[in-house]
Design a protein around this motif. Structure first.
Motif, mmCIF file in Angstrom:
data_model
loop_
_atom_site.group_PDB
_atom_site.id
_atom_site.type_symbol
_atom_site.label_atom_id
_atom_site.label_comp_id
_atom_site.label_asym_id
_atom_site.label_seq_id
_atom_site.Cartn_x
_atom_site.Cartn_y
_atom_site.Cartn_z
ATOM 1 N N LEU A 286 1.219 -8.717 -1.756
ATOM 2 C CA LEU A 286 1.675 -9.771 -0.825
ATOM 3 C C LEU A 286 0.531 -10.741 -0.507
ATOM 4 C CD1 LEU A 286 3.937 -7.659 1.605
ATOM 5 C CD2 LEU A 286 4.658 -9.141 -0.288
ATOM 6 N N MET A 287 -0.690 -10.201 -0.383
ATOM 7 C CA MET A 287 -1.845 -11.083 -0.120
ATOM 8 C C MET A 287 -2.126 -11.967 -1.337
ATOM 9 S SD MET A 287 -4.617 -9.055 2.210
ATOM 10 C CE MET A 287 -4.579 -7.424 1.540
ATOM 11 N N CYS A 288 -1.999 -11.386 -2.532
ATOM 12 C CA CYS A 288 -2.229 -12.166 -3.753
ATOM 13 C C CYS A 288 -1.202 -13.298 -3.847
ATOM 14 C CB CYS A 288 -2.140 -11.232 -4.966
ATOM 15 S SG CYS A 288 -2.472 -12.040 -6.525
ATOM 16 N N ALA A 289 0.072 -12.950 -3.593
ATOM 17 C CA ALA A 289 1.135 -13.963 -3.674
ATOM 18 C C ALA A 289 0.880 -15.078 -2.660
ATOM 19 C CB ALA A 289 2.492 -13.313 -3.426
ATOM 20 N N LYS A 290 0.436 -14.682 -1.464
ATOM 21 C CA LYS A 290 0.159 -15.685 -0.420
ATOM 22 C C LYS A 290 -0.985 -16.603 -0.868
ATOM 23 C CE LYS A 290 -0.016 -16.613 4.326
ATOM 24 N NZ LYS A 290 0.925 -17.531 4.822
ATOM 25 N N ALA A 291 -2.026 -16.018 -1.465
ATOM 26 C CA ALA A 291 -3.166 -16.819 -1.938
ATOM 27 C C ALA A 291 -2.722 -17.777 -3.046
ATOM 28 C CB ALA A 291 -4.278 -15.906 -2.438
ATOM 29 N N LEU A 292 -1.735 -17.356 -3.834
ATOM 30 C CA LEU A 292 -1.249 -18.202 -4.941
ATOM 31 C C LEU A 292 -0.181 -19.190 -4.486
ATOM 32 C CD1 LEU A 292 -0.820 -15.441 -7.705
ATOM 33 C CD2 LEU A 292 -2.584 -17.216 -7.657
ATOM 34 N N GLY A 293 0.302 -19.028 -3.247
ATOM 35 C CA GLY A 293 1.394 -19.877 -2.758
ATOM 36 C C GLY A 293 2.700 -19.530 -3.456
ATOM 37 N N LEU A 294 2.848 -18.262 -3.829
ATOM 38 C CA LEU A 294 4.020 -17.813 -4.583
ATOM 39 C C LEU A 294 4.966 -17.042 -3.671
ATOM 40 C CD1 LEU A 294 5.426 -17.160 -7.382
ATOM 41 C CD2 LEU A 294 3.996 -15.096 -7.419
ATOM 42 N N GLU A 295 6.262 -17.364 -3.795
ATOM 43 C CA GLU A 295 7.243 -16.631 -2.998
ATOM 44 C C GLU A 295 7.753 -15.441 -3.802
ATOM 45 O OE1 GLU A 295 11.395 -17.589 -1.046
ATOM 46 O OE2 GLU A 295 9.994 -19.297 -1.000
ATOM 47 N N LEU A 296 7.825 -14.268 -3.146
ATOM 48 C CA LEU A 296 8.370 -13.076 -3.807
ATOM 49 C C LEU A 296 9.573 -12.602 -3.010
ATOM 50 C CD1 LEU A 296 5.078 -11.012 -4.411
ATOM 51 C CD2 LEU A 296 6.346 -12.334 -6.112
ATOM 52 N N GLU A 297 10.549 -12.019 -3.707
ATOM 53 C CA GLU A 297 11.671 -11.405 -2.985
ATOM 54 C C GLU A 297 11.350 -9.916 -2.824
ATOM 55 O OE1 GLU A 297 16.285 -10.053 -3.653
ATOM 56 O OE2 GLU A 297 15.377 -11.379 -5.122
ATOM 57 N N LEU A 298 11.143 -9.472 -1.578
ATOM 58 C CA LEU A 298 10.810 -8.063 -1.344
ATOM 59 C C LEU A 298 12.091 -7.234 -1.345
ATOM 60 C CD1 LEU A 298 8.297 -6.278 -0.775
ATOM 61 C CD2 LEU A 298 8.797 -6.525 1.651
ATOM 62 N N VAL A 299 12.174 -6.309 -2.303
ATOM 63 C CA VAL A 299 13.367 -5.442 -2.398
ATOM 64 C C VAL A 299 12.968 -4.074 -1.835
ATOM 65 C CG1 VAL A 299 15.087 -4.432 -3.956
ATOM 66 C CG2 VAL A 299 14.038 -6.646 -4.519
ATOM 67 N N PRO A 300 13.512 -3.682 -0.676
ATOM 68 C CA PRO A 300 13.067 -2.442 -0.032
ATOM 69 C C PRO A 300 13.396 -1.193 -0.841
ATOM 70 C CG PRO A 300 14.778 -3.536 1.276
ATOM 71 C CD PRO A 300 14.555 -4.374 0.075
ATOM 72 N N ILE A 301 12.455 -0.255 -0.866
ATOM 73 C CA ILE A 301 12.658 1.056 -1.499
ATOM 74 C C ILE A 301 12.470 2.090 -0.396
ATOM 75 C CG2 ILE A 301 11.628 2.725 -3.129
ATOM 76 C CD1 ILE A 301 13.143 0.546 -4.594
ATOM 77 N N ASN A 302 13.502 2.863 -0.144
ATOM 78 C CA ASN A 302 13.475 3.834 0.949
ATOM 79 C C ASN A 302 13.110 5.225 0.407
ATOM 80 O OD1 ASN A 302 14.084 5.615 2.991
ATOM 81 N ND2 ASN A 302 15.873 4.461 3.703
ATOM 82 N N PHE A 303 11.860 5.666 0.736
ATOM 83 C CA PHE A 303 11.395 6.981 0.270
ATOM 84 C C PHE A 303 12.244 8.106 0.861
ATOM 85 C CE2 PHE A 303 6.704 5.575 -0.398
ATOM 86 C CZ PHE A 303 7.011 5.175 -1.682
ATOM 87 N N GLN A 304 12.564 7.976 2.162
ATOM 88 C CA GLN A 304 13.312 9.065 2.843
ATOM 89 C C GLN A 304 14.651 9.287 2.141
ATOM 90 O OE1 GLN A 304 11.027 10.145 4.327
ATOM 91 N NE2 GLN A 304 9.981 8.396 5.163
ATOM 92 N N ALA A 305 15.241 8.184 1.668
ATOM 93 C CA ALA A 305 16.533 8.300 0.968
ATOM 94 C C ALA A 305 16.330 8.625 -0.522
ATOM 95 C CB ALA A 305 17.317 7.007 1.125
ATOM 96 N N GLY A 306 15.066 8.770 -0.942
ATOM 97 C CA GLY A 306 14.768 9.146 -2.338
ATOM 98 C C GLY A 306 15.029 8.026 -3.344
ATOM 99 N N GLU A 307 15.036 6.779 -2.850
ATOM 100 C CA GLU A 307 15.358 5.662 -3.772
ATOM 101 C C GLU A 307 14.331 5.512 -4.896
ATOM 102 O OE1 GLU A 307 17.876 2.901 -0.643
ATOM 103 O OE2 GLU A 307 15.942 2.158 -1.382
ATOM 104 N N HIS A 308 13.072 5.949 -4.612
ATOM 105 C CA HIS A 308 12.028 5.828 -5.651
ATOM 106 C C HIS A 308 12.272 6.829 -6.792
ATOM 107 C CE1 HIS A 308 10.811 9.060 -3.066
ATOM 108 N NE2 HIS A 308 9.672 9.297 -3.692
#
Ligand SMILES: N[C@@H](CCC(=O)N[C@@H](CS)C(=O)NCC(=O)O)C(=O)O
Length: 218
Positions: free
Chosen positions: A18-40
């Motif tokens: 996220l810091m790299c994207a901010k430094a580059l002025g790049l927008e990213l779509e954050l797709v949440p991954i829920n560990f508790q639900a075992g999504e990973h």
């Protein structure tokens, strides 16, 4: 379409991206991954990253890159206006940056993760030995600054190595304070003045609160 970043802001390597994207002025779509639900551990996610770790980047053409260090190098190459955050041609500087990236991957974040992974995934209380190992890693970083006298970890300008090191060091400060290491403390304070540091803040607070709850329970 913005590239997708699978992960959660609480994760230190996700915040390095996220810091790299901010430094580059790049927008990213954050797709949440829920560990508790075992999504990973889902089949769909394992296809993208068999190691089931976050972050994972999926670019607009479907190209997938796991691992924050690899992702940041890719983002600079593809989206950077120039390559100053990860220079291709200056091979000596690139070697220094690569050393710091491997140091984060194999020593600093790895030792921090030996504390947080069992705590987060299994509620296991870390042993003193694990804290001592992380303290030793911060000592290595302190020495890098003592010897090289640079403003940032690979020279006098920020590079992708700083995104990794800063996210790791700040994330575990409640467990092993970096403020005990004067050069590291001065470095973090210097980096915190950069606009890209904003992208570390929200997830860092989230992680610190989470550690407090988990350590009380463990
Ligand atoms: N070297 C990897 C480390 C990523 C990592 O360990 N992420 C943790 C969250 S902070 C994770 O996904 N852990 C889940 C697991 O190990 O199953 C990177 O920089 O992306």
């Amino acid at each position: 379409m913005a590239p997708k970043l699978y992960g959660s802001k609480a994760s230190p390597p996700v915040r390095s991206v996220l810091m790299c994207a901010k430094a580059l002025g790049l927008e990213l779509e954050l797709v949440p991954i829920n560990f508790q639900a075992g999504e990973h551990l889902s089949n769909e996610f394992l296809k993208k990253n068999p190691q089931h770790t976050i972050p994972v980047l999926e670019d607009d053409d479907g190209f997938v890159v796991p691992d924050s260090h690899a992702i940041n190098g890719y983002l600079v190459a593809k989206y950077g206006k120039d390559d100053s955050l990860y220079p291709k041609e200056d091979y000596k500087l690139k070697a220094t940056i690569d050393h710091r990236l491997h140091f984060d991957s194999s020593i600093l974040f790895s030792r921090a993760s030996a504390i947080s992974r069992p705590l987060i995934l299994k509620g296991i209380k870390p042993t003193q030995e694990k804290f001592d190992d992380l303290k030793e890693a911060l000592g290595f970083l302190e020495r890098i600054f003592t010897e090289n006298k640079t403003d940032f970890v690979a020279g006098n300008k920020p590079t992708i190595a700083d995104f990794s090191i800063v996210s790791s060091v700040t994330s575990y400060s409640g467990l092993v304070p970096y403020t005990d290491f004067p050069n590291v403390k001065a470095y973090i304070e210097r980096f915190q003045k950069l606009p890209c540091y904003e992208a570390n803040k929200e997830g860092l607070t989230e992680l610190e609160n989470y550690f407090t709850i988990l350590l009380k329970k463990a």
